[in-house]
Scaffold this motif. Sequence first.
Motif, PDB file in Angstrom:
ATOM      1  N   LEU C 432       0.913  -1.198   0.094  1.00 18.19           N
ATOM      2  CA  LEU C 432      -0.072   0.043   0.012  1.00 18.19           C
ATOM      3  C   LEU C 432       0.950   1.227   0.019  1.00 18.19           C
ATOM      4  CD1 LEU C 432      -3.088   1.099   0.489  1.00 18.19           C
ATOM      5  CD2 LEU C 432      -2.459   1.294   2.874  1.00 18.19           C
ATOM      6  N   PHE C 433       1.776   1.336   0.777  1.00 15.33           N
ATOM      7  CA  PHE C 433       2.722   2.319   1.046  1.00 15.33           C
ATOM      8  C   PHE C 433       3.547   2.693  -0.129  1.00 15.33           C
ATOM      9  CE2 PHE C 433       2.671   4.391   5.228  1.00 15.33           C
ATOM     10  CZ  PHE C 433       1.580   3.817   5.873  1.00 15.33           C
ATOM     11  N   TYR C 436       1.486   4.271  -3.145  1.00 10.66           N
ATOM     12  CA  TYR C 436       1.181   5.495  -2.892  1.00 10.66           C
ATOM     13  C   TYR C 436       2.499   6.407  -2.901  1.00 10.66           C
ATOM     14  CZ  TYR C 436      -3.788   4.903  -2.069  1.00 10.66           C
ATOM     15  OH  TYR C 436      -4.966   4.776  -2.467  1.00 10.66           O
ATOM     16  N   ALA C 438       5.390   6.030  -0.986  1.00 15.21           N
ATOM     17  CA  ALA C 438       5.756   6.721   0.335  1.00 15.21           C
ATOM     18  C   ALA C 438       7.461   6.437   0.330  1.00 15.21           C
ATOM     19  CB  ALA C 438       5.169   6.095   1.441  1.00 15.21           C
TER      20      ALA C 438
END
Lengths: 263, 351, 529
Positions: C432-433, C436, C438
């Motif tokens: 997920l990170f 995105y 990150a």
Amino acid sequence: MTDIASGGLHFDGVTKTFASRSLSVAALSDFSLQVAEGEFVALLGPSGCGKSTALRLAAGLEQPDAGQLTVAGASPHQIVAARGLGVAFQDNALLPWLSVRRNVELPFKLAGRPVDRHRVDELIELVGLSDFARHRPRQLSGGMRQRVSIARSLVLSPRVLLLDEPFGALDAVTRHRLNVELARILDNERTTTLLVTHSVEEAVFLADRVAVMTGRPGRVKRIADVPFGRHRDRTTQADPRFQALVADLTLLLDADLARGANT
Amino acid sequence: MTVSARPGRFGRLAALAAVAMVAIVPALAACAPSATQDDSAPAGATTISFQLDWVKNSQFAGFFEADDKGYFADNGLSVKFLDGGDVASTASVIVGGGAQMGIVSNMARLYDANKAGADLVAVGAIYQTSPAGIMTLPDREVSSIADLEGLKIGTDESGQADLDTLFKVNGKDPSYTHVRVGYDAAPLFAGKIDAYYVYVTNQPVTSTLQGKESNVVTFADLGFQSYAGLIVTTRDYLESNRDDVEAFMSAAQKGWQDVIDDPQAGTDLTVSHYGSNLGLDADTEIGTLKAQLPLMQSDATQKYGVLALDPTAIAGPMYDALRASGRTELPEPGEVYDASVIEEAASGAAS
Amino acid sequence: MTGPDVSNPSVAVDQMSSDRTARSWPRPRLPLLPLAGSLCLLLVWELIGWRQALGGSIPTIQSTVGELWDRSDVLSRAASATTLRALSGGLVGLVIGIFAAGVTAWVPRAGGPTLRTAVLINAIPVVALGPVLMSLAVRPRIPEIFAAMAVVFSTVVTSSAGFRSVSPASQDVFRVYGARRAQRFFRLQLPGALPFLADALRLAVPAAMLGAILGEWFGADLGLGVLMISAMRNIQYSLLWATALLAVGLSVVGYVTGTLLERSAAARFGRPAEAPGPAETWGRAWDTAVTLAAPVLLVLLWQWWITAGDVPAIVAPSPGNVLTAFGQDPAEYLGAAGMTLISAGGGLVIGAFLGVALAVAVTLAPFVRAFLSPLALLIPTIPIVVFIPIMGSILGYGMATVLASCVLMAFFPVYVIMLSGLAARPPGSDDLFEVYGAGRFRTLLRLALPASLPAFMVAVRLSTANCILIAISAEWLLGRGGLGRVFSEKRVVLDTGGAWAAVVVSIVLSVLAYAVASTAERRWAQRWS
């Protein structure tokens, strides 16, 4: 006592409430269900409707607060003491340090009976794992582990078989294949069976009758007869009657859920 | 198919190893030599467990010599030496019945033990002059208490009380800065302290061996008289086994006399036999023993042999020092110090 | 899984997770890094020894190794004696611990009180027991007793978790098949707990070694502990270091053997993916009563021993003596307790901070991890008590050394547990990170650090009581205040009542600290899950 009364599984007005410190939840309220000797009944319902509680009561894992419960003509405790039950859970509960064969033999050991090697071989063969008898569970796939679990549940030729979402953790394809196999196996064994599931297809595919439950409090809402004989295979699902019954029961569950959501 | 049998086989091996370990340990324990020295006591001999107040090094060489040469056995004794890993325990070990006799480090400790209900009696003293002293760098000479005033003095855990007493026995208030250090003279040579509380038989000797010179003065030279290394037993044991205690003391005197005659032999015996499990350094051991021997001499020992006690010295300057340390209510010296044991032992040995 | 469904899921999972690790937290490629780390460690040691830095109490490598060679006969005799004591005492402790944990498998509700009793016993500073035992007939067995005591706590904690780790479904299967209690224990719970028991064994090895060495300080005449104390007093630093090195080496060998055993047990008997649940209870009132019964029983036993054995006060005080001594000057003991608490608390805070910082650094820059891996293997096996005198010669006698000892004590568990805490993130969250975009720092800040908080709390709980124990030991050896100092001063004048008043205060302090830490941990765990 008649044969039917002594052989089947009977819930009469069974009530079970779970109390914690702050609130009490009625899992089953005046729950009644009859499973005749040799009959296969599926208990179908949304999660949390109390269907697993019914199965755990039959297995003697919980005590009812009120009502009558007879398993093969006796109380659950008597039937457990007589080693008359077979179970399979969603969590296969195989012992990771035992081979497939030793896992299947386990009920004999727990009952303190000599291991019937022939019966064990037969069941391992029946679930199609003859080549893997010496393997450990962690060397098997999820589907294979559930087959071992099924073989274990049948090894003592139980009077009553209790299945709690045995294929619940598997993917749809594997699940369907195992349903076909289970139908074949039970066609051979003809054991009184209570299956708990939330899959309409699974219930209709396997059972002689499907009992649909409503939740809070748990009660049987409707009982549907399945219009097929015991011998079922892949073609059964293509039958329009199968499709119609599935659609019918799905609608029933959906209405119940919607009602639950509105209140 | 990635089925492997390896973990299974390995697991069985590991289980086997575990079982083997479980089986072997007790077996080994049974075969291993017992941790204490072997007791080949001659039949009929009285066994005396003797609690030392330090590890088995050369400062006890005389006792080892008496044991090795059979002086104890000749006197009908079998002596077992108990290590003194923990300095403060002699009194409680003897009172608790773990030993019949032992060494209490100094007179203040003996007083404290009896005040706590021990009822011990001293029958001899190894050090006629306590080895407690002050060590300084070569450029600083300490000859009187005035030389210590205002200095930074390092001590181990027990030294501060002694230092205070040293000032008080000289009629002065303790006026120095106390620094807590360990058993190592390193802080002195690093200039962190001006003077260091030592046993003159210990740190100065080690430093000399490392090529570091120093000045040393004993507390006695500065006016603080005390015995050290008191040989004690309980009053009960002394009253009911006086012969054995005398026999012990007379054998010990003979052993010590041998060490005085030949310090090297006593050191070798300590390093290679009695203290062989300690990895002692032979040079250090002979050095400390040679520093110790003069401290074992006094007028009383001239008369009755080593380890003797002098009631007048006890009642006089030594009790003065005890009082200066704040220990009032002192019992009559004769109640706690029995000089007659060694006097009789000496006359018995002479006859 | 459509094909002939044969595969090894655990291998597959392993591969998956290692793939993912490789993507977001690059793994070191160079196997040379641990070697370089070891060399660096040796180089620093050599430099300190050669320059006579840090108080000159650290010898060079060659003189330490020379000593190992020259005194190999003495050292090997000492090592075998100590090892034997550690093994036999440790084995007894292991058996007692597993037995106590086994009781909780039969009577699950006894789990809570059993654990708390273990905490209580663990809070008794063994250095205070030594002098008492020296006067008794058990004297020659003090090293074994200490080794056993050092092992019991971690064994009870680890193996009772093992007995609880069996899945509820398996328990149900056994009940449905009418298995008797004994069958359930021997066929299900015991084999299921085996990986945990092996884990207990692994933890026990360095603990037993430490216990045996400590025990040898009280009147043994052979062993590594004896050599250490003798070398310390006779200022033979090369011998001291050679002995310490040998002790650490033996611990490492035992630890590695234990680790191999644990791995094979886990492979054979399977380790459950989920952590075992908390111990069952009888409900608050009963639980409190049973828990309070343990210390009351202990005090009654103590009084009985004093009365029946006619034990003189100079050997051991009665509970009444201790109470009287405390009553005479409560302020002295409470003041000292405050000082001990400051050292232990300060050490915990600094140690935890360093542990977290290093774990974060290592997570961000994995080559540091490989570089430090030799140190990470050594530290859990080093008996910290051995290094208190050495730290004393570096930092001086006083609070700095006490604080430093506590820092060392707290640092390691926090570092190790944080390292696994930072690696254990919710499934899928890494992806997920990454989706995105990150960066590494943001992932650390928003994902890894918050996710590791429960692990951090576990580490703090485990370190709290230990910090108090080590603070007291350090104060006893070379402090200038605190409970350890009070104990030592009272003991020198043979005031056993006063000395044990300090010990009892320290036990109460340790138990309270543990209770506070575990309550905090529970609160956080509830919020986080």
